[in-house]
Design an enzyme around this catalytic site. Structure first.
Site, PDB file in Angstrom:
ATOM      1  N   LYS A  46       8.175   2.004   4.678  1.00  0.00           N
ATOM      2  CA  LYS A  46       8.194   0.550   4.856  1.00  0.00           C
ATOM      3  C   LYS A  46       9.634   0.063   5.025  1.00  0.00           C
ATOM      4  O   LYS A  46       9.922  -0.774   5.884  1.00  0.00           O
ATOM      5  CB  LYS A  46       7.503  -0.149   3.674  1.00  0.00           C
ATOM      6  CG  LYS A  46       5.984   0.000   3.718  1.00  0.00           C
ATOM      7  CD  LYS A  46       5.276  -0.410   2.431  1.00  0.00           C
ATOM      8  CE  LYS A  46       3.774  -0.093   2.555  1.00  0.00           C
ATOM      9  NZ  LYS A  46       3.016  -0.366   1.329  1.00  0.00           N
TER      10      LYS A  46
ATOM     11  N   GLN B 184       4.084  -2.225  -4.607  1.00  0.00           N
ATOM     12  CA  GLN B 184       3.267  -1.080  -4.195  1.00  0.00           C
ATOM     13  C   GLN B 184       2.223  -0.757  -5.267  1.00  0.00           C
ATOM     14  O   GLN B 184       2.538  -0.661  -6.446  1.00  0.00           O
ATOM     15  CB  GLN B 184       4.189   0.130  -3.942  1.00  0.00           C
ATOM     16  CG  GLN B 184       3.481   1.345  -3.370  1.00  0.00           C
ATOM     17  CD  GLN B 184       2.904   1.134  -1.977  1.00  0.00           C
ATOM     18  OE1 GLN B 184       3.445   0.383  -1.163  1.00  0.00           O
ATOM     19  NE2 GLN B 184       1.795   1.771  -1.687  1.00  0.00           N
TER      20      GLN B 184
ATOM     21  N   ASP C 145       1.214  -8.978   1.568  1.00  0.00           N
ATOM     22  CA  ASP C 145       0.078  -8.063   1.459  1.00  0.00           C
ATOM     23  C   ASP C 145      -1.259  -8.799   1.564  1.00  0.00           C
ATOM     24  O   ASP C 145      -2.293  -8.170   1.786  1.00  0.00           O
ATOM     25  CB  ASP C 145       0.106  -7.374   0.080  1.00  0.00           C
ATOM     26  CG  ASP C 145       0.644  -5.950   0.129  1.00  0.00           C
ATOM     27  OD1 ASP C 145       0.466  -5.289   1.166  1.00  0.00           O
ATOM     28  OD2 ASP C 145       1.238  -5.523  -0.877  1.00  0.00           O
TER      29      ASP C 145
HETATM   30  N1  GUN Z   1      -1.354   0.791  -1.877  1.00  0.00           N
HETATM   31  C1  GUN Z   1      -2.164   1.269  -0.885  1.00  0.00           C
HETATM   32  N2  GUN Z   1      -2.180   0.409   0.156  1.00  0.00           N
HETATM   33  C2  GUN Z   1      -1.364  -0.613  -0.175  1.00  0.00           C
HETATM   34  C3  GUN Z   1      -0.964  -1.796   0.504  1.00  0.00           C
HETATM   35  O1  GUN Z   1      -1.378  -2.089   1.625  1.00  0.00           O
HETATM   36  N3  GUN Z   1      -0.104  -2.603  -0.177  1.00  0.00           N
HETATM   37  C4  GUN Z   1       0.335  -2.305  -1.426  1.00  0.00           C
HETATM   38  N4  GUN Z   1       1.157  -3.164  -2.008  1.00  0.00           N
HETATM   39  N5  GUN Z   1      -0.009  -1.223  -2.081  1.00  0.00           N
HETATM   40  C5  GUN Z   1      -0.860  -0.378  -1.449  1.00  0.00           C
END
Ligand code: GUN
Length: 285
Positions: A49, A93, A116
């Protein structure tokens, strides 16, 4: 034989377009990524990311916190990021270590920075069909689907898995696109039969090769969200990433299918960049 839905190529296109928009509009979007603990898969996602942000012209800061971080310390960080005018997107995350309450952390975020789309305000707005941050993986699934089927209205869509991150929001988006949506899960009887009726199949179960090839309707579009590391059957020393669908067996039947890796995964990151860009644009900073 199925058309391969190349998420790497599409995500590259999206990120290139975003990069040029950001330059053209003179924006300085900022993304804060928070990782608590040392989950190896999460470490890879967070690095990817940050790298994608850099390449897109988005300022990124990564906050790596120890696994024993307290709820109060994490909420303090969120409060600081909420107030920071250079930060337009905040991502914590998931999963968090078990001692932390994910819903309390999500609720502490400014919904206007929740790139998100996990905050109850954004979840509610999505279900009402109002403008909101659309969760990244479901948004990526829809962009891949629309590559081969620009208007999915009237199609039967089956979503397997009912998580807050993927299953529920992707079902909302399919419904908004006028599909007839069925949600299946671990208590669904005759899952094979449900699959065989589906023109569009979204598999988000998290169990490798769970969906068998002969469950796929001829001409179906298959979006595989699963990504699990398994031992390589050809070489015990190696591992490989596989999806929730038995790709080799599904490919001759499907009209289009996403590969794993290289399908939905890269699209999640492209959509995160897109949401961060939209957040910065909304504030005109
Ligand atoms: N863990 C798995 N997929 C995601 C996501 O799209 N965003 C976040 N913050 N954590 C995740």
């Amino acid at each position: 034989m199925a058309q391969i839905l190349d998420g790497v190529a599409l995500s590259r296109r999206i990120r290139a377009e975003l990069a040029s928009q950001i330059t053209k509009e003179g924006l300085s979007p900022g993304l804060a990524v928070v990782l608590v603990g040392e989950n190896p898969a999460s470490q890879v996602y967070v690095r990817n990311k940050a790298r994608a942000a850099e390449e897109t012209g988005i300022l990124s800061q990564t906050h790596l916190l120890p696994a024993d971080t307290t709820q109060t310390a994490l909420l303090d960080l969120i409060a600081r990021l909420n107030e920071d005018p250079k930060i337009h997107g905040i991502l914590v995350q998931m999963p968090l270590p078990p001692a932390l309450d994910p819903q309390a952390v999500i609720a502490a975020m400014d919904p206007a920075k929740d790139v998100d789309g996990f905050h109850p305000v954004n979840v509610g707005r999505l279900s009402l069909g109002l403008p909101c941050f659309v969760p990244c993986t479901p948004q990526g699934c829809m962009l891949l689907l629309r590559e081969v089927l620009p208007d999915p209205a009237g199609k039967r869509a089956l979503v397997i898995g009912r998580s807050n991150i993927v299953g529920k929001p992707v079902a909302q988006l399919l419904l908004q696109a006028d599909c007839t949506v069925t949600m299946a899960h671990s208590r669904t009887p005759d899952l094979a039969g449900e699959c065989r009726r589906a023109d569009i199949l979204v598999a988000a179960i998290g169990r490798p090769h769970f969906v068998q090839g002969d469950w796929i309707k001829d001409g179906a579009i298959v979006i595989d969200v699963g990504i699990t590391r398994v031992a390589d059957s050809a070489d015990a020393e190696k591992t490989r990433l596989v999806g929730d669908v038995d790709y080799e067996a599904a490919t001759p039947r499907a009209a289009a299918i996403t590969p794993v890796p290289g399908g939905v995964g890269p699209m999640t990151i492209a959509c995160l960049m897109r949401n961060t860009f939209l957040s910065a644009q909304a504030r005109g900073l």
